[in-house]
Design a protein around this motif. Structure first.
Motif, PDB file in Angstrom:
ATOM      1  N   GLY A 199       0.812  -1.066  -0.352  1.00 27.05           N
ATOM      2  CA  GLY A 199       0.087  -0.180  -0.571  1.00 27.05           C
ATOM      3  C   GLY A 199       0.962   1.028  -0.172  1.00 27.05           C
ATOM      4  N   GLU A 200       1.897   1.329  -0.582  1.00 24.22           N
ATOM      5  CA  GLU A 200       2.872   2.522  -0.577  1.00 24.22           C
ATOM      6  C   GLU A 200       2.554   3.161  -1.613  1.00 24.22           C
ATOM      7  OE1 GLU A 200       6.620   1.776   1.294  1.00 24.22           O
ATOM      8  OE2 GLU A 200       6.121  -0.061   2.853  1.00 24.22           O
ATOM      9  N   VAL A 201       3.412   4.355  -1.654  1.00 26.67           N
ATOM     10  CA  VAL A 201       3.471   5.574  -2.790  1.00 26.67           C
ATOM     11  C   VAL A 201       5.433   4.560  -3.220  1.00 26.67           C
ATOM     12  CG1 VAL A 201       3.520   7.041  -4.180  1.00 26.67           C
ATOM     13  CG2 VAL A 201       2.138   6.807  -2.069  1.00 26.67           C
ATOM     14  N   VAL A 202       5.123   4.299  -4.273  1.00 26.55           N
ATOM     15  CA  VAL A 202       7.109   4.226  -4.819  1.00 26.55           C
ATOM     16  C   VAL A 202       7.127   5.503  -5.672  1.00 26.55           C
ATOM     17  CG1 VAL A 202       8.487   2.543  -5.601  1.00 26.55           C
ATOM     18  CG2 VAL A 202       6.342   2.101  -4.501  1.00 26.55           C
ATOM     19  N   VAL A 203       8.534   6.114  -5.116  1.00 23.38           N
ATOM     20  CA  VAL A 203       9.138   7.163  -6.156  1.00 23.38           C
ATOM     21  C   VAL A 203       9.862   6.967  -6.657  1.00 23.38           C
ATOM     22  CG1 VAL A 203       9.153   9.953  -5.935  1.00 23.38           C
ATOM     23  CG2 VAL A 203       7.479   9.060  -4.790  1.00 23.38           C
ATOM     24  N   CYS A 204       9.974   6.862  -7.797  1.00 20.97           N
ATOM     25  CA  CYS A 204      11.191   6.119  -8.775  1.00 20.97           C
ATOM     26  C   CYS A 204      12.274   7.418  -9.478  1.00 20.97           C
ATOM     27  CB  CYS A 204      10.619   5.098  -9.142  1.00 20.97           C
ATOM     28  SG  CYS A 204      12.242   3.976  -9.716  1.00 20.97           S
ATOM     29  N   ASP A 205      13.217   7.744  -9.102  1.00 20.94           N
ATOM     30  CA  ASP A 205      14.499   8.707  -9.545  1.00 20.94           C
ATOM     31  C   ASP A 205      14.749   7.665 -10.956  1.00 20.94           C
ATOM     32  OD1 ASP A 205      15.748  10.141 -11.176  1.00 20.94           O
ATOM     33  OD2 ASP A 205      16.880  10.935  -8.912  1.00 20.94           O
ATOM     34  N   ARG A 206      13.925   8.212 -12.338  1.00 22.89           N
ATOM     35  CA  ARG A 206      13.967   7.447 -13.316  1.00 22.89           C
ATOM     36  C   ARG A 206      13.656   5.685 -13.718  1.00 22.89           C
ATOM     37  NH1 ARG A 206      16.404   9.841 -16.737  1.00 22.89           N
ATOM     38  NH2 ARG A 206      18.817  11.976 -16.091  1.00 22.89           N
ATOM     39  N   PHE A 207      13.101   5.687 -14.683  1.00 19.42           N
ATOM     40  CA  PHE A 207      12.533   4.251 -15.161  1.00 19.42           C
ATOM     41  C   PHE A 207      12.385   3.939 -16.930  1.00 19.42           C
ATOM     42  CE2 PHE A 207       8.956   1.089 -15.456  1.00 19.42           C
ATOM     43  CZ  PHE A 207       9.701  -0.227 -14.221  1.00 19.42           C
ATOM     44  N   THR A 208      11.369   3.217 -17.455  1.00 18.96           N
ATOM     45  CA  THR A 208      11.729   3.293 -18.552  1.00 18.96           C
ATOM     46  C   THR A 208      11.691   4.548 -19.799  1.00 18.96           C
ATOM     47  OG1 THR A 208      10.273   0.554 -18.303  1.00 18.96           O
ATOM     48  CG2 THR A 208      10.143   1.253 -20.003  1.00 18.96           C
ATOM     49  N   ASP A 209      10.254   5.424 -19.368  1.00 17.86           N
ATOM     50  CA  ASP A 209      10.920   6.235 -19.444  1.00 17.86           C
ATOM     51  C   ASP A 209      11.939   6.803 -20.493  1.00 17.86           C
ATOM     52  OD1 ASP A 209       8.546   6.050 -20.180  1.00 17.86           O
ATOM     53  OD2 ASP A 209       7.741   7.646 -18.377  1.00 17.86           O
ATOM     54  N   SER A 210      12.986   6.487 -19.131  1.00 15.38           N
ATOM     55  CA  SER A 210      15.218   7.154 -19.594  1.00 15.38           C
ATOM     56  C   SER A 210      15.454   6.320 -20.559  1.00 15.38           C
ATOM     57  CB  SER A 210      15.245   6.859 -18.231  1.00 15.38           C
ATOM     58  OG  SER A 210      15.593   7.571 -17.663  1.00 15.38           O
ATOM     59  N   THR A 211      14.700   4.910 -21.441  1.00 16.39           N
ATOM     60  CA  THR A 211      15.231   4.016 -21.928  1.00 16.39           C
ATOM     61  C   THR A 211      14.989   4.249 -23.256  1.00 16.39           C
ATOM     62  OG1 THR A 211      15.261   2.055 -20.919  1.00 16.39           O
ATOM     63  CG2 THR A 211      15.744   1.374 -23.059  1.00 16.39           C
ATOM     64  N   ARG A 212      13.470   5.459 -23.447  1.00 16.07           N
ATOM     65  CA  ARG A 212      12.800   5.246 -24.475  1.00 16.07           C
ATOM     66  C   ARG A 212      13.168   6.902 -25.119  1.00 16.07           C
ATOM     67  NH1 ARG A 212       7.677   3.996 -21.917  1.00 16.07           N
ATOM     68  NH2 ARG A 212       6.487   1.986 -22.206  1.00 16.07           N
ATOM     69  N   ALA A 213      14.237   7.455 -23.633  1.00 13.85           N
ATOM     70  CA  ALA A 213      14.112   8.754 -24.226  1.00 13.85           C
ATOM     71  C   ALA A 213      15.969   8.405 -24.548  1.00 13.85           C
ATOM     72  CB  ALA A 213      14.535   9.841 -23.381  1.00 13.85           C
ATOM     73  N   TYR A 214      16.735   8.489 -23.837  1.00 12.14           N
ATOM     74  CA  TYR A 214      18.234   7.832 -24.065  1.00 12.14           C
ATOM     75  C   TYR A 214      18.288   6.493 -25.516  1.00 12.14           C
ATOM     76  CZ  TYR A 214      19.354  10.548 -19.798  1.00 12.14           C
ATOM     77  OH  TYR A 214      19.761  12.076 -19.047  1.00 12.14           O
ATOM     78  N   GLN A 215      18.071   5.481 -25.290  1.00 13.34           N
ATOM     79  CA  GLN A 215      18.938   4.490 -25.937  1.00 13.34           C
ATOM     80  C   GLN A 215      18.029   4.853 -27.279  1.00 13.34           C
ATOM     81  OE1 GLN A 215      18.615   3.684 -22.826  1.00 13.34           O
ATOM     82  NE2 GLN A 215      21.007   3.673 -22.275  1.00 13.34           N
TER      83      GLN A 215
END
Ligand code: TYD
Length: 206
Positions: free
Chosen positions: A85-101
């Motif tokens: 039931g927690e909120v997860v806050v993540c610095d970068r995820f799949t959108d980084s791969t979309r944008a970078y790679q």
């Protein structure tokens, strides 16, 4: 609820991710914070491989390593926290791969989507803040940074990256909020908190 922060170097993602986590905790939410590449011992080992001095991977190999780390991150850290039931806050995820790679690198967007479908099978963030900053402003901020392999890249790469992130935000409009990272950090944090609270709704038990 799974919240991610995205953007190029110097946009202030990490600061904003920390600020949001802190503000949500102050409102009684349980929050897990994490980052990519990383988030697990396996992910941190891959991070060292990817970003370490002398590393020379192509965009496809980078994406394969990133998705390997991401899979373990989702299964061991992100899903269990969400299940509690927690909120997860993540610095970068799949959108980084979309944008970078995918966009700025030479992998192409379709290959990233194919890997995403194969590896994560539809799992992804509920809300993503894409921090948008003109490349010149980003360069000014990272001047004096640690100069890792990614930060050292040419201006043209960072321009392509910015375009890539804007394309990602346009492709997933219901999930992505493109925010102006050139504004005062406190004002940006307030904007982000308002948007996150709107999505989260009233806290259970406080
Ligand atoms: P990091 O030091 O965490 O930079 P930042 O503070 O900007 O997040 O380095 C992460 C680097 O890895 C960054 O240059 C972006 C890159 N990266 C990718 O290229 N693809 C990815 O999928 C991820 C997660 C990161």
């Amino acid at each position: 609820m799974f919240i991610t922060f995205e953007g190029g170097e110097g946009a202030g993602k990490s600061t904003q991710a920390r600020a949001l986590a802190q503000a949500l905790r102050a409102r009684g939410r349980k929050v897990t914070t994490t980052r990519e590449p990383g988030g697990t011992p396996e992910g941190e080992a891959l991070r060292a491989l990817l970003l370490g001095p002398g590393s020379r991977w192509g965009a496809m190999e980078e994406a394969l390593l990133l998705f390997a780390a991401r899979r373990v991150h989702v299964e061991r850290v992100i899903r269990p926290a969400l299940a509690r039931g927690e909120v997860v806050v993540c610095d970068r995820f799949t959108d980084s791969t979309r944008a970078y790679q995918g966009h700025a690198g030479d992998l192409g967007p379709e290959a990233v989507e194919a890997l995403d479908r194969l590896v994560l099978q539809g799992f992804g963030p509920d809300l993503t803040f894409v921090l948008d900053l003109p490349v010149e402003a980003a360069f000014a901020r990272i001047h004096g940074g640690n100069g890792d392999r990614f930060e050292g890249r040419a201006l043209a790469f960072h321009e392509a990256l910015r375009r890539g992130y804007r394309a990602v935000a346009a492709s997933f409009p219901e999930r992505c909020a493109l925010v102006n990272a050139a504004q005062d950090p406190d004002a940006l944090a307030a904007e982000i908190l308002t948007l996150a609270l709107k999505r989260l709704g009233p806290a259970r038990g406080g």
